[in-house]
Write an enzyme that holds these catalytic residues in place. Structure first.
Site, short mmCIF file in Angstrom:
data_model
loop_
_atom_site.label_atom_id
_atom_site.label_comp_id
_atom_site.label_asym_id
_atom_site.label_seq_id
_atom_site.Cartn_x
_atom_site.Cartn_y
_atom_site.Cartn_z
N ARG A 13 0.84 -1.21 0.00
CA ARG A 13 0.00 0.00 0.00
C ARG A 13 0.87 1.25 0.00
O ARG A 13 0.57 2.24 -0.67
CB ARG A 13 -0.94 -0.01 1.21
CG ARG A 13 -2.05 -1.03 1.12
CD ARG A 13 -2.81 -1.16 2.43
NE ARG A 13 -3.52 0.07 2.77
CZ ARG A 13 -4.15 0.28 3.93
NH1 ARG A 13 -4.13 -0.66 4.86
NH2 ARG A 13 -4.77 1.41 4.16
N CYS A 55 -1.17 6.31 8.73
CA CYS A 55 -1.55 5.01 8.15
C CYS A 55 -2.68 5.25 7.17
O CYS A 55 -2.63 6.21 6.40
CB CYS A 55 -1.94 4.01 9.25
SG CYS A 55 -3.33 4.54 10.28
#
Length: 293
Positions: free
Chosen positions: A183, A244
């Site tokens: 990611r 995040c």
């Protein structure tokens, strides 16, 4: 007031629950899951939880006026929500979750309490998974607590989009992204529709699962955590911010650093969800984008 240990073991918590000597104690289940997992943390809590535990809803205890997920609530909102759980300012709060990772979102709730001035807060090491592994009891019995008076005292630990943007040039703090490597690099899809993977310029990737021992699913030792930060060129003596996807696993950065002596780690609350929605395309760093170019 005695200082609370940052991590508590299942054995310690089991004894504390049954011991009046432990003082004011409240156990919270903060389980939250990505929609794609099709798990309902609150429903699972009602079916199985540590005896005496209360459910801490990360979505309910958040800023409902924000377009982004579970952003930090205001001071009054947090005070009211926590007080309704029967928690006072001198209560020792122990937080766990039921994730298959052992720990997943408990660090977020732990960091929230600390960000609102509550130092007597701990994370159950290994979570509900380890609690059950060690043979301690669970129940479906729900317990109500008398509403208590709670007064939060917020610390300036929340970083905004503008502060993260300004830091690209000023480099006043280190930014650590706790999402998976794919990611972060832009090679693995994001779990939310309409959001592409990638990362913020000058950020460093330390996936949240690297903070835990892969076999025990408990947090690594202080020595191992120090080495983890060092291996990623993070100086724990300098300002540090975690990020995040939506501010949940970013708190592993705060928990890991705290266990190494850095107790003032801040969180970019909007994290990648906000950054992707607001940032200039030049500030979306992705291997996928590079290939397209």
């Amino acid at each position: 007031m005695a200082l609370a240990r940052t991590l508590v073991s299942a054995s310690w918590l089991n004894k504390a629950i049954s011991s009046a000597k432990a003082g004011p104690l409240r156990v919270l289940d903060s389980s939250w899951y990505l929609p794609k997992l099709q798990r309902d943390g609150k429903k699972e809590f009602q079916e199985k939880h540590i005896p005496g535990a209360t459910f801490f809803d990360l979505d309910e205890c958040s800023d409902h006026s924000s377009p982004y997920e579970h952003m930090m609530p205001g001071q009054e909102h947090f005070s009211r929500y926590v007080g309704n759980l029967g928690i006072c300012n001198d209560t020792h709060v122990v937080i766990y979750d039921a994730s298959d990772f052992g720990i997943f979102c408990a660090p977020r709730a732990w960091w929230m309490f600390r960000a609102f001035g509550h130092s007597r807060v701990s994370v159950l090491d290994g979570g509900l998974l380890n609690w059950c592994r060690e043979g301690f009891p669970v129940t479906s019995e729900l317990q109500d607590y008398t509403v208590a008076e709670y007064k939060a005292n917020a610390k300036p630990w929340v970083k905004t989009y503008q502060e993260i943007l300004d830091n690209i040039r000023s480099k006043q703090f280190q930014l650590v992204d706790a999402r998976s490597k794919g990611r972060f690099k832009g090679t693995e899809p994001e779990p939310r529709e309409g959001i592409e993977p990638g990362h913020i310029p000058n950020s460093t990737n330390i996936p949240f699962n690297m903070f835990m021992d892969p076999e025990t699913l408990k947090m690594k030792s202080e020595k191992e955590l120090q080495r983890l930060f060092e291996d990623h060129n993070i100086d724990l003596k300098k300002p540090l911010v975690g990020t995040c996807g939506t501010g949940i696993t970013a708190c592993f950065v705060a928990l890991g650093a705290h266990l190494c002596g850095n107790e003032d780690v801040m969180i970019y609350d909007g994290s990648w969800l906000e950054w992707f929605a607001r940032a200039d395309p030049n500030h979306i760093i992705s291997e996928r984008n590079e290939k397209i170019k």
